[in-house]
Design a protein around this motif. Structure first.
Motif, PDB file in Angstrom:
ATOM      1  N   VAL A 121      70.599  53.696  63.310  1.00  0.00           N
ATOM      2  CA  VAL A 121      71.181  52.977  62.172  1.00  0.00           C
ATOM      3  C   VAL A 121      72.130  51.887  62.663  1.00  0.00           C
ATOM      4  O   VAL A 121      72.091  50.739  62.176  1.00  0.00           O
ATOM      5  N   VAL A 122      72.970  52.202  63.625  1.00  0.00           N
ATOM      6  CA  VAL A 122      73.927  51.222  64.148  1.00  0.00           C
ATOM      7  C   VAL A 122      73.196  50.053  64.796  1.00  0.00           C
ATOM      8  O   VAL A 122      73.525  48.879  64.554  1.00  0.00           O
ATOM      9  N   ALA A 123      72.183  50.343  65.629  1.00  0.00           N
ATOM     10  CA  ALA A 123      71.439  49.272  66.299  1.00  0.00           C
ATOM     11  C   ALA A 123      70.768  48.363  65.277  1.00  0.00           C
ATOM     12  O   ALA A 123      70.825  47.125  65.386  1.00  0.00           O
ATOM     13  N   ALA A 124      70.122  48.943  64.269  1.00  0.00           N
ATOM     14  CA  ALA A 124      69.441  48.139  63.253  1.00  0.00           C
ATOM     15  C   ALA A 124      70.434  47.320  62.432  1.00  0.00           C
ATOM     16  O   ALA A 124      70.217  46.133  62.162  1.00  0.00           O
ATOM     17  N   MET A 125      71.541  47.945  62.037  1.00  0.00           N
ATOM     18  CA  MET A 125      72.548  47.245  61.238  1.00  0.00           C
ATOM     19  C   MET A 125      73.135  46.075  62.009  1.00  0.00           C
ATOM     20  O   MET A 125      73.293  44.971  61.463  1.00  0.00           O
ATOM     21  N   LEU A 131      71.702  38.456  62.821  1.00  0.00           N
ATOM     22  CA  LEU A 131      70.850  37.456  62.177  1.00  0.00           C
ATOM     23  C   LEU A 131      71.587  36.760  61.046  1.00  0.00           C
ATOM     24  O   LEU A 131      71.560  35.529  60.930  1.00  0.00           O
ATOM     25  N   GLY A 132      72.249  37.543  60.196  1.00  0.00           N
ATOM     26  CA  GLY A 132      72.976  36.946  59.086  1.00  0.00           C
ATOM     27  C   GLY A 132      74.096  36.036  59.538  1.00  0.00           C
ATOM     28  O   GLY A 132      74.320  34.960  58.952  1.00  0.00           O
ATOM     29  N   GLN A 136      74.351  32.048  58.555  1.00  0.00           N
ATOM     30  CA  GLN A 136      75.443  31.518  57.736  1.00  0.00           C
ATOM     31  C   GLN A 136      76.216  30.409  58.444  1.00  0.00           C
ATOM     32  O   GLN A 136      76.993  29.696  57.833  1.00  0.00           O
ATOM     33  N   GLY A 137      75.969  30.263  59.769  1.00  0.00           N
ATOM     34  CA  GLY A 137      76.579  29.166  60.510  1.00  0.00           C
ATOM     35  C   GLY A 137      77.676  29.616  61.451  1.00  0.00           C
ATOM     36  O   GLY A 137      78.405  30.575  61.160  1.00  0.00           O
ATOM     37  N   ILE A 138      77.756  28.942  62.574  1.00  0.00           N
ATOM     38  CA  ILE A 138      78.760  29.212  63.591  1.00  0.00           C
ATOM     39  C   ILE A 138      79.639  27.975  63.738  1.00  0.00           C
ATOM     40  O   ILE A 138      79.124  26.852  63.852  1.00  0.00           O
ATOM     41  N   HIS A 139      80.939  28.186  63.739  1.00  0.00           N
ATOM     42  CA  HIS A 139      81.884  27.069  63.841  1.00  0.00           C
ATOM     43  C   HIS A 139      81.901  26.537  65.273  1.00  0.00           C
ATOM     44  O   HIS A 139      82.315  27.246  66.201  1.00  0.00           O
ATOM     45  N   VAL A 140      81.439  25.307  65.442  1.00  0.00           N
ATOM     46  CA  VAL A 140      81.336  24.694  66.766  1.00  0.00           C
ATOM     47  C   VAL A 140      82.176  23.422  66.797  1.00  0.00           C
ATOM     48  O   VAL A 140      82.107  22.597  65.887  1.00  0.00           O
ATOM     49  N   LEU A 153      81.452  38.769  60.110  1.00  0.00           N
ATOM     50  CA  LEU A 153      81.445  39.809  59.087  1.00  0.00           C
ATOM     51  C   LEU A 153      81.658  39.194  57.704  1.00  0.00           C
ATOM     52  O   LEU A 153      82.777  38.853  57.320  1.00  0.00           O
ATOM     53  N   THR A 154      80.570  39.052  56.952  1.00  0.00           N
ATOM     54  CA  THR A 154      80.621  38.499  55.597  1.00  0.00           C
ATOM     55  C   THR A 154      79.693  39.307  54.702  1.00  0.00           C
ATOM     56  O   THR A 154      78.921  40.151  55.170  1.00  0.00           O
ATOM     57  N   GLY A 155      79.739  39.013  53.422  1.00  0.00           N
ATOM     58  CA  GLY A 155      78.828  39.679  52.503  1.00  0.00           C
ATOM     59  C   GLY A 155      77.374  39.398  52.830  1.00  0.00           C
ATOM     60  O   GLY A 155      76.522  40.292  52.734  1.00  0.00           O
ATOM     61  N   PHE A 156      77.073  38.156  53.249  1.00  0.00           N
ATOM     62  CA  PHE A 156      75.687  37.819  53.570  1.00  0.00           C
ATOM     63  C   PHE A 156      75.212  38.555  54.811  1.00  0.00           C
ATOM     64  O   PHE A 156      74.076  39.053  54.846  1.00  0.00           O
ATOM     65  N   SER A 157      76.055  38.634  55.841  1.00  0.00           N
ATOM     66  CA  SER A 157      75.633  39.325  57.061  1.00  0.00           C
ATOM     67  C   SER A 157      75.444  40.825  56.802  1.00  0.00           C
ATOM     68  O   SER A 157      74.547  41.459  57.371  1.00  0.00           O
ATOM     69  N   LEU A 158      76.267  41.408  55.923  1.00  0.00           N
ATOM     70  CA  LEU A 158      76.070  42.814  55.556  1.00  0.00           C
ATOM     71  C   LEU A 158      74.759  42.990  54.792  1.00  0.00           C
ATOM     72  O   LEU A 158      74.052  43.990  54.976  1.00  0.00           O
TER      73      LEU A 158
END
Length: 331
Positions: A121-125, A131-132, A136-140, A153-158
């Motif tokens: 479960v942890v590996a899949a989560m 991926l999420g 959602q984008g990485i600040h570069v 950690l956001t609602g979309f990534s969860l």
């Protein structure tokens, strides 16, 4: 030939192969508490025993290929996703140890079964959250990651994390329908029905949210004339879901697993529609992140030798253990 595109294709192939081959493996671990102690759990474990430890080969190829062929992307993505990636690796290690020790330490088998499930479960989560977080984008800023420790950690990534758990569980049921018989097969057929509905809802939720994460995503999905092609994706997903639902009541044991794989393939195509040709979505393209051409050529020589060998060995292993499995093993 554009070597950068070739390397992008190799990494995409490695990721797809990992999702296919380790997905049903993780899915069985996710479903493990729902199997009866004894025969059902032993049959489920026996079905993946010959192949499970080779599936992470593709994860190594994908990560190593990213480092070698797209070092700038590796240097940006890794600091942004240290936490979920470390969580994923710990989960994979934990479940691997549990897999081996449940046979060698029968006195504590209950503990190892719990560890096998929790690690899966942890590996899949964590894979889904990774991926999420990418989508959602990485600040570069410049050529470096400029975000914080918890940006991933956001609602979309969860949402993507939970969706991948559901998807892997569906793959696990498809694999067990194909590879087992008797009460366990009947049990997983029943489990597959609500999982099919949950998977379709998860795909719909992630697909509905993704175009609004980045302006580029919205354009790639809805701008004319690309919308003519992208509009077919929901129809293909719905059709595949319908065939999968019918297959769960049919006699072709291989078909539910095949249709589950098609759902994952369509999801991967949808992902590529959103981000191609970026390697850091919305920020850096594959050409901007690519290693020098000579480095790519050097690495491609080794990959050209090793990749066919890996494919040949993997194909041979699955062919040898192609039959049904029972409590004692393959027959």
């Amino acid at each position: 030939m554009d070597l950068t595109v070739v390397w992008a294709a190799i990494i995409i192939f490695a990721i797809a192969a990992y999702v296919v081959m380790d997905g049903f493996d993780l899915g069985i671990g996710i479903l493990f508490p729902l199997f009866r102690v004894g025969t059902e759990r032993d049959m489920a474990m026996n079905s993946i025993a010959p192949v499970w430890d080779g599936n992470e080969t593709w994860l190594v190829l994908g990560g190593g290929g990213l480092l070698a062929a797209f070092p700038l992307a590796y240097a940006i993505v890794l600091p942004a996703l240290y936490a979920p990636l470390i969580g994923m690796l710990l989960g994979l290690i934990f479940r691997g140890v549990a897999f081996e020790f449940r046979w060698r330490d029968p006195a504590h088998r209950r503990i190892w079964d719990i560890a096998f499930c929790v690690g899966s479960v942890v590996a899949a989560m964590m894979q889904g959250i990774t991926l999420g977080a990418l989508l959602q984008g990485i600040h570069v800023e410049g050529r470096a990651y400029a975000g914080g420790w918890w940006d991933w950690l956001t609602g979309f990534s969860l949402l993507t994390g939970i969706s991948l758990i559901v998807g892997y569980a569906l793959l696990g049921t498809g694999w067990l329908i194909w590879k087992t018989t008797g009460p366990l097969q009947s049990h997983v057929r029943r489990l597959a029905r609500p999982l099919t509905i949950a998977m379709l809802l998860a795909i719909a939720a992630v697909s509905a949210a993704t175009p609004f994460l980045e302006g580029k995503y919205y354009e790639r999905w809805f701008a004319w004339p690309g919308v003519l092609a992208s509009a077919q994706m929901p129809l293909l997903v719905a059709l595949t879901g319908f065939v999968l639902w019918r297959a769960l009541r049919g006699r072709r044991d291989w078909l539910p697993f095949a249709m589950s794989l098609v759902l994952f393939a369509l999801s991967l195509i949808g992902l590529m529609i959103s981000i191609w040709p970026d390697v850091v979505p919305g920020r850096i393209t594959i050409w901007e992140a690519a290693a020098p051409e000579r480095s790519q050529i050097f690495l491609l020589i080794g990959t050209g030798v090793l990749l066919p060998l890996i494919l040949a060995y993997t194909s041979w292993a699955y062919w040898v253990f192609r039959g049904k499995v029972d409590e004692a093993g393959y027959h």
